[in-house]
Design a protein around this motif. Structure first.
Motif, mmCIF file in Angstrom:
data_model
loop_
_atom_site.group_PDB
_atom_site.id
_atom_site.type_symbol
_atom_site.label_atom_id
_atom_site.label_comp_id
_atom_site.label_asym_id
_atom_site.label_seq_id
_atom_site.Cartn_x
_atom_site.Cartn_y
_atom_site.Cartn_z
ATOM 1 N N ALA A 68 0.832 -1.213 0.000
ATOM 2 C CA ALA A 68 0.000 0.000 0.000
ATOM 3 C C ALA A 68 0.862 1.256 0.000
ATOM 4 N N ASN A 69 1.958 1.240 0.757
ATOM 5 C CA ASN A 69 2.865 2.391 0.775
ATOM 6 C C ASN A 69 3.509 2.612 -0.591
ATOM 7 N N ARG A 70 3.794 1.522 -1.295
ATOM 8 C CA ARG A 70 4.323 1.651 -2.650
ATOM 9 C C ARG A 70 3.293 2.329 -3.562
ATOM 10 N N TRP A 71 2.044 1.940 -3.398
ATOM 11 C CA TRP A 71 0.987 2.568 -4.203
ATOM 12 C C TRP A 71 0.845 4.047 -3.874
ATOM 13 N N LEU A 72 1.054 4.411 -2.619
ATOM 14 C CA LEU A 72 1.031 5.836 -2.270
ATOM 15 C C LEU A 72 2.156 6.578 -2.984
ATOM 16 N N SER A 86 -5.256 8.552 -12.816
ATOM 17 C CA SER A 86 -4.653 7.432 -12.083
ATOM 18 C C SER A 86 -4.567 7.716 -10.591
ATOM 19 N N LEU A 87 -4.381 8.980 -10.225
ATOM 20 C CA LEU A 87 -4.387 9.352 -8.805
ATOM 21 C C LEU A 87 -5.711 8.945 -8.161
ATOM 22 N N PHE A 88 -6.812 9.309 -8.792
ATOM 23 C CA PHE A 88 -8.128 8.955 -8.262
ATOM 24 C C PHE A 88 -8.300 7.441 -8.204
ATOM 25 N N GLU A 89 -7.894 6.735 -9.248
ATOM 26 C CA GLU A 89 -8.066 5.280 -9.294
ATOM 27 C C GLU A 89 -7.309 4.604 -8.156
ATOM 28 N N ILE A 90 -6.083 5.051 -7.902
ATOM 29 C CA ILE A 90 -5.288 4.466 -6.822
ATOM 30 C C ILE A 90 -5.905 4.770 -5.468
ATOM 31 N N MET A 91 -6.365 6.004 -5.293
ATOM 32 C CA MET A 91 -6.968 6.372 -4.011
ATOM 33 C C MET A 91 -8.239 5.582 -3.742
ATOM 34 N N VAL A 92 -9.048 5.391 -4.753
ATOM 35 C CA VAL A 92 -10.262 4.565 -4.590
ATOM 36 C C VAL A 92 -9.856 3.141 -4.224
ATOM 37 N N VAL A 113 0.378 10.765 4.139
ATOM 38 C CA VAL A 113 0.359 10.919 2.683
ATOM 39 C C VAL A 113 -1.014 10.569 2.126
ATOM 40 N N LEU A 114 -1.614 9.496 2.662
ATOM 41 C CA LEU A 114 -2.960 9.124 2.216
ATOM 42 C C LEU A 114 -3.931 10.278 2.417
ATOM 43 N N ASN A 115 -3.883 10.910 3.583
ATOM 44 C CA ASN A 115 -4.797 12.020 3.880
ATOM 45 C C ASN A 115 -4.557 13.207 2.946
ATOM 46 N N GLU A 116 -3.295 13.487 2.648
ATOM 47 C CA GLU A 116 -2.974 14.612 1.757
ATOM 48 C C GLU A 116 -3.534 14.379 0.360
ATOM 49 N N LEU A 117 -3.353 13.172 -0.150
ATOM 50 C CA LEU A 117 -3.842 12.857 -1.489
ATOM 51 C C LEU A 117 -5.361 12.728 -1.509
ATOM 52 N N ALA A 118 -5.917 12.203 -0.425
ATOM 53 C CA ALA A 118 -7.380 12.073 -0.337
ATOM 54 C C ALA A 118 -8.045 13.442 -0.337
ATOM 55 N N ALA A 119 -7.370 14.441 0.242
ATOM 56 C CA ALA A 119 -7.928 15.798 0.264
ATOM 57 C C ALA A 119 -8.054 16.356 -1.149
ATOM 58 N N ILE A 120 -7.127 15.994 -2.024
ATOM 59 C CA ILE A 120 -7.191 16.456 -3.413
ATOM 60 C C ILE A 120 -8.356 15.800 -4.147
ATOM 61 N N CYS A 121 -8.631 14.560 -3.805
ATOM 62 C CA CYS A 121 -9.677 13.790 -4.489
ATOM 63 C C CYS A 121 -11.047 13.908 -3.825
ATOM 64 N N ALA A 122 -11.131 14.643 -2.744
ATOM 65 C CA ALA A 122 -12.377 14.710 -1.976
ATOM 66 C C ALA A 122 -13.531 15.293 -2.787
#
Length: 234
Positions: A68-72, A86-92, A113-122
């Motif tokens: 999972a960390n690699r995917w982040l 792809s950012l959205f697809e990985i986060m989903v 990092v998950l929270n930071e990227l999730a904020a962009i996709c929120a």
């Protein structure tokens, strides 16, 4: 690991760009994107399930966390190169329940990092953060998130009044304002086709991804895999 993340992210970006380049204006209206072979939402759902599958195939929690960390890392690189799709697809993929329950409260998982990227996709404010980030990339190589593009079109297409209304006396009323707005949405989406990435595909990475994508499991199977790793109630 950093080089692996960059290579995978760039190859996913080039694949996403080819998907974008294959789209025409018709593909953004309902009749155009309902077909299975070109349904971008079905493709994105498959990619998200594939991301989740690669995590759960590790079969124990520490290995799941490492994957999972690699995917982040891949998701961060996708963001840096403006590959929002792809950012959205990985986060989903990482946030779907069968995967999220494994990663929850794991100290080695990079939740920050998950929270930071999730904020962009929120979805907050009609994807306000994503739209702001996308707006800054006009004129640069970029792959927008197909899900939001199609959602916007669907909202306008199905909203009342209809594009064409026929009254009892035979009069036909055409909603030119709606047609104009839908046309502008399509035009904005197609503008991103004009700025392409100059990086070249790496055949070995592409072959690896295409082969791995076939391993994506359905939702029920993902839950079963998750419960084998971490039984209910634990």
């Amino acid at each position: 690991m950093e080089m692996w993340c960059k290579d995978v992210a760039m190859e996913m970006t080039l694949i996403a760009q080819r998907r974008l380049q294959s789209l025409s204006g018709r593909d953004f209206i309902k009749k155009g994107y309902e077909g299975t072979s070109r349904n971008q939402m079905k493709i994105s759902e498959h990619v998200a399930r594939w991301v989740g599958t690669t995590v759960l195939l590790q079969q124990d929690v520490p290995k799941c966390v490492t994957t999972a960390n690699r995917w982040l890392g891949v998701a961060k690189t996708c963001y840096f190169v403006n590959n929002f799709n792809s950012l959205f697809e990985i986060m989903v993929g990482l946030q779907q329940t069968p995967v999220a329950r494994i990663l929850k409260n794991q100290p080695q998982f990079d939740q920050k990092v998950l929270n930071e990227l999730a904020a962009i996709c929120a979805m907050t404010g009609n994807y306000k953060a994503y739209r702001a980030a996308l707006k800054k990339q006009k004129g640069r190589p970029c792959v927008p998130y197909f899900g939001v593009l199609l959602r916007d079109m669907l909202c306008y297409e199905e909203a009342k009044p209809k594009i064409k209304t026929k009254f009892d006396d035979g009069t036909v009323w055409v909603n030119l304002k709606k047609i104009e707005r839908m046309g502008q949405l399509v035009s904005d989406a197609l503008l991103f086709k004009g700025n392409r990435y100059t990086q070249k595909s790496k055949p070995n990475i592409l072959e690896l991804l295409e082969h791995s994508l076939r391993s994506a499991r359905d939702e029920d199977t993902l839950y079963n895999m998750s419960y084998k790793i971490k039984p209910r109630g634990t």
